[in-house]
Design a protein around this motif. Sequence first.
Motif, mmCIF file in Angstrom:
data_model
loop_
_atom_site.group_PDB
_atom_site.id
_atom_site.type_symbol
_atom_site.label_atom_id
_atom_site.label_comp_id
_atom_site.label_asym_id
_atom_site.label_seq_id
_atom_site.Cartn_x
_atom_site.Cartn_y
_atom_site.Cartn_z
ATOM 1 N N ASP A 1 0.846 -1.198 0.000
ATOM 2 C CA ASP A 1 0.000 0.000 0.000
ATOM 3 C C ASP A 1 0.876 1.240 0.000
ATOM 4 O O ASP A 1 1.542 1.566 0.988
ATOM 5 C CB ASP A 1 -0.901 -0.004 1.234
ATOM 6 C CG ASP A 1 -2.046 1.002 1.108
ATOM 7 O OD1 ASP A 1 -1.955 1.900 0.245
ATOM 8 O OD2 ASP A 1 -3.022 0.899 1.873
ATOM 9 N N GLU A 2 0.873 1.956 -1.090
ATOM 10 C CA GLU A 2 1.693 3.172 -1.209
ATOM 11 C C GLU A 2 1.126 4.315 -0.383
ATOM 12 O O GLU A 2 1.878 5.163 0.107
ATOM 13 C CB GLU A 2 1.773 3.587 -2.674
ATOM 14 C CG GLU A 2 2.672 4.785 -2.934
ATOM 15 C CD GLU A 2 2.722 5.176 -4.399
ATOM 16 O OE1 GLU A 2 3.396 6.171 -4.718
ATOM 17 O OE2 GLU A 2 2.073 4.490 -5.216
ATOM 18 N N ALA A 3 -0.191 4.342 -0.188
ATOM 19 C CA ALA A 3 -0.803 5.437 0.577
ATOM 20 C C ALA A 3 -0.337 5.430 2.033
ATOM 21 O O ALA A 3 -0.081 6.483 2.618
ATOM 22 C CB ALA A 3 -2.323 5.323 0.502
ATOM 23 N N ILE A 4 -0.211 4.253 2.640
ATOM 24 C CA ILE A 4 0.289 4.172 4.017
ATOM 25 C C ILE A 4 1.780 4.441 4.050
ATOM 26 O O ILE A 4 2.303 5.053 4.979
ATOM 27 C CB ILE A 4 -0.039 2.786 4.613
ATOM 28 C CG1 ILE A 4 -1.549 2.582 4.680
ATOM 29 C CG2 ILE A 4 0.572 2.625 5.998
ATOM 30 C CD1 ILE A 4 -1.956 1.249 5.255
ATOM 31 N N ASN B 1 8.544 6.753 7.756
ATOM 32 C CA ASN B 1 9.964 6.888 7.422
ATOM 33 C C ASN B 1 10.573 5.492 7.290
ATOM 34 O O ASN B 1 10.656 4.745 8.263
ATOM 35 C CB ASN B 1 10.701 7.675 8.492
ATOM 36 C CG ASN B 1 10.416 9.166 8.423
ATOM 37 O OD1 ASN B 1 9.948 9.666 7.393
ATOM 38 N ND2 ASN B 1 10.677 9.882 9.485
ATOM 39 N N ILE B 2 10.992 5.156 6.075
ATOM 40 C CA ILE B 2 11.571 3.845 5.780
ATOM 41 C C ILE B 2 13.062 4.045 5.542
ATOM 42 O O ILE B 2 13.464 4.901 4.748
ATOM 43 C CB ILE B 2 10.899 3.216 4.551
ATOM 44 C CG1 ILE B 2 9.400 3.021 4.833
ATOM 45 C CG2 ILE B 2 11.543 1.890 4.184
ATOM 46 C CD1 ILE B 2 8.611 2.544 3.644
ATOM 47 N N TYR B 3 13.893 3.235 6.209
ATOM 48 C CA TYR B 3 15.340 3.408 6.171
ATOM 49 C C TYR B 3 15.997 2.244 5.430
ATOM 50 O O TYR B 3 15.562 1.103 5.536
ATOM 51 C CB TYR B 3 15.908 3.501 7.593
ATOM 52 C CG TYR B 3 15.402 4.698 8.360
ATOM 53 C CD1 TYR B 3 16.047 5.927 8.277
ATOM 54 C CD2 TYR B 3 14.262 4.611 9.148
ATOM 55 C CE1 TYR B 3 15.575 7.031 8.969
ATOM 56 C CE2 TYR B 3 13.784 5.710 9.845
ATOM 57 C CZ TYR B 3 14.452 6.918 9.745
ATOM 58 O OH TYR B 3 13.978 8.006 10.425
ATOM 59 N N ARG B 4 17.022 2.599 4.723
ATOM 60 C CA ARG B 4 17.781 1.608 3.960
ATOM 61 C C ARG B 4 18.568 0.706 4.915
ATOM 62 O O ARG B 4 19.259 1.175 5.802
ATOM 63 C CB ARG B 4 18.739 2.325 3.005
ATOM 64 C CG ARG B 4 19.751 1.431 2.316
ATOM 65 C CD ARG B 4 19.165 0.790 1.079
ATOM 66 N NE ARG B 4 20.203 0.147 0.297
ATOM 67 C CZ ARG B 4 20.608 -1.107 0.469
ATOM 68 N NH1 ARG B 4 20.071 -1.854 1.408
ATOM 69 N NH2 ARG B 4 21.543 -1.624 -0.299
ATOM 70 N N ASP B 5 18.464 -0.604 4.704
ATOM 71 C CA ASP B 5 19.203 -1.582 5.497
ATOM 72 C C ASP B 5 20.439 -1.985 4.708
ATOM 73 O O ASP B 5 20.357 -2.747 3.732
ATOM 74 C CB ASP B 5 18.323 -2.799 5.802
ATOM 75 C CG ASP B 5 18.960 -3.721 6.830
ATOM 76 O OD1 ASP B 5 20.114 -3.449 7.230
ATOM 77 O OD2 ASP B 5 18.311 -4.711 7.223
ATOM 78 N N ALA C 1 14.279 4.687 -4.022
ATOM 79 C CA ALA C 1 13.978 6.120 -3.980
ATOM 80 C C ALA C 1 13.090 6.485 -2.798
ATOM 81 O O ALA C 1 13.072 7.643 -2.377
ATOM 82 C CB ALA C 1 13.306 6.546 -5.285
ATOM 83 N N GLU C 2 12.362 5.524 -2.252
ATOM 84 C CA GLU C 2 11.476 5.798 -1.121
ATOM 85 C C GLU C 2 12.152 5.583 0.218
ATOM 86 O O GLU C 2 11.530 5.785 1.264
ATOM 87 C CB GLU C 2 10.242 4.889 -1.192
ATOM 88 C CG GLU C 2 9.419 5.070 -2.448
ATOM 89 C CD GLU C 2 8.223 4.137 -2.482
ATOM 90 O OE1 GLU C 2 7.250 4.403 -1.765
ATOM 91 O OE2 GLU C 2 8.282 3.126 -3.209
#
Length: 525
Positions: free
Chosen positions: A449-452, A457-461, A481-482
């Motif tokens: 779900d892109e809306a949620i 904040n999503i962090y690169r692992d 990119a996100e």
Amino acid sequence: MEYMTESADRTPGHILCCECGVPISPNPANICVACLRSKVDISQGIPKQVCVSFCKQCQRYFQPPGTWIQCALESRELLALCLKKIKGPLSKVRLVDAGFVWTEPHSKRLKVKLTIQKEVMNGAILQQVFVVDYVVQPQMCGDCHRVEAKDFWKAVVQVRQKTLHKKTFYYLEQLILKYGMHQNTLRIKEIHDGLDFYYSSKQHAQKMVEFLQCTVPCRHKASQRLISQDIHSNTYNYKSTFSVEIVPICKDNVVCLSPRLAQSLGNMNQICVCIRVTSAIHLIDPNTLQVADIDGSTFWSNPFNSLCHPKQLEEFIVMECSIVRDLKRSAGAGMISKKHMLGEVWVQKTSEMNTDKQYFCRTHLGHLLNPGDLVLGFDLANCNLNDEHVNKMNSDRVPDVVLIKKNYDRTKRQRRRNWKLKELARERENMDTDDERQYQDFLEDLEEDEAIRKNVNIYRDSTIPVESDTDDEGAPRISLAEMLEDLHISQDATGEEGTCPALHRASPASSTTLSQLITLGTGKY
């Protein structure tokens, strides 16, 4: 006589000091500066040594009567604070200039050089420069004292949701982290059906309640308990409790609306699927793709419950799927979802593959399903639905199966997940073994779900390598990119995290003029 004429020619317009006889320029007192200073000390009454309180935990200085402020060394704010400590004696003279004298950073001393002027002896203006020594004394502020005490709190926000799945709480946790709403908490305690946020002031708790009302559909109640009172000063000490109840609906729940509510939403069918919960409950009708948003006040006016438990999800295999292109809409129908496609499918339970029993249903997942795909859904035909609204419905209007989402291999998704989320530092107790599975469900919802995902904040692992999508089975994934780069703040030699170089002293000659202090709102001296 000639000698006196030559002396007068060499020093025109000069007079002799009435005390020591030194030639000086005329002044109203007829005294030289040295003799005037020996007779008059304009700095008399101004303390030469003052104490300043400093809290080591939060790195703040105490500004009477009851304020703690953050000041960098040799900053204008710190200079204004130092001058306020001697504001009374300085009001009797004119402050010309003020500036810091460099001292060792760990000396616990602050030296301020002051230049003052005052009118003395028949209107003569005397200027004097002296240094005031400020002794920095350690003192723990009230906020840090409450944090160290841990059990001392004045307000608590109890967030509850009467559901068996914690998807809404995981989403709420990410919103709290994103907007920094956890910074004023004394501690966070996690219990079976919610979270408790403890605060040192009632205002911080009220701010948290307002934040919850803007982010999730909920209602709240406030209460307070008297701890102590002083009848002489008419002061009372209360402990406040704010009880916040989130709507008992989570993502992927199947609900049955009341006939009145369904009609007000554009003549929707009563059986709907919750596709997400943000500041409102987002519902979709799997038979018509009609969508509706229900806020908290509407829900509490017309409450409804989830029909099935999340553990009742069963796995089906798609036998046949066809897209419904032209659908006749009834009069007064509401908004139709553009992100979904209506499909008619025949499915069979994977646990009943040895039989020929199949189920027919309509679904909003027509754009995702193909023959042979696995899908999760609820078997309403063989389920005991104990709901007041369902019991009043005609049996032919209740679908046999409601499909929820397409099923992918969870092991592969976990292995390829090259991102991570941050978590709140909280105390856990009475934790269930099912929490890890529920957290994985939430991570999969973010991927689907892109809306949620936009609100998190999503962090690169960096520990997981970036893989190609050549062997991907079509499971949704989050693009690079996100993702945000995780920031790691190292500790310096003093053991303080995030110490900025700008907080250290700049140069020995730094000073601030009186006009700059006035712009800071420190007043006139």
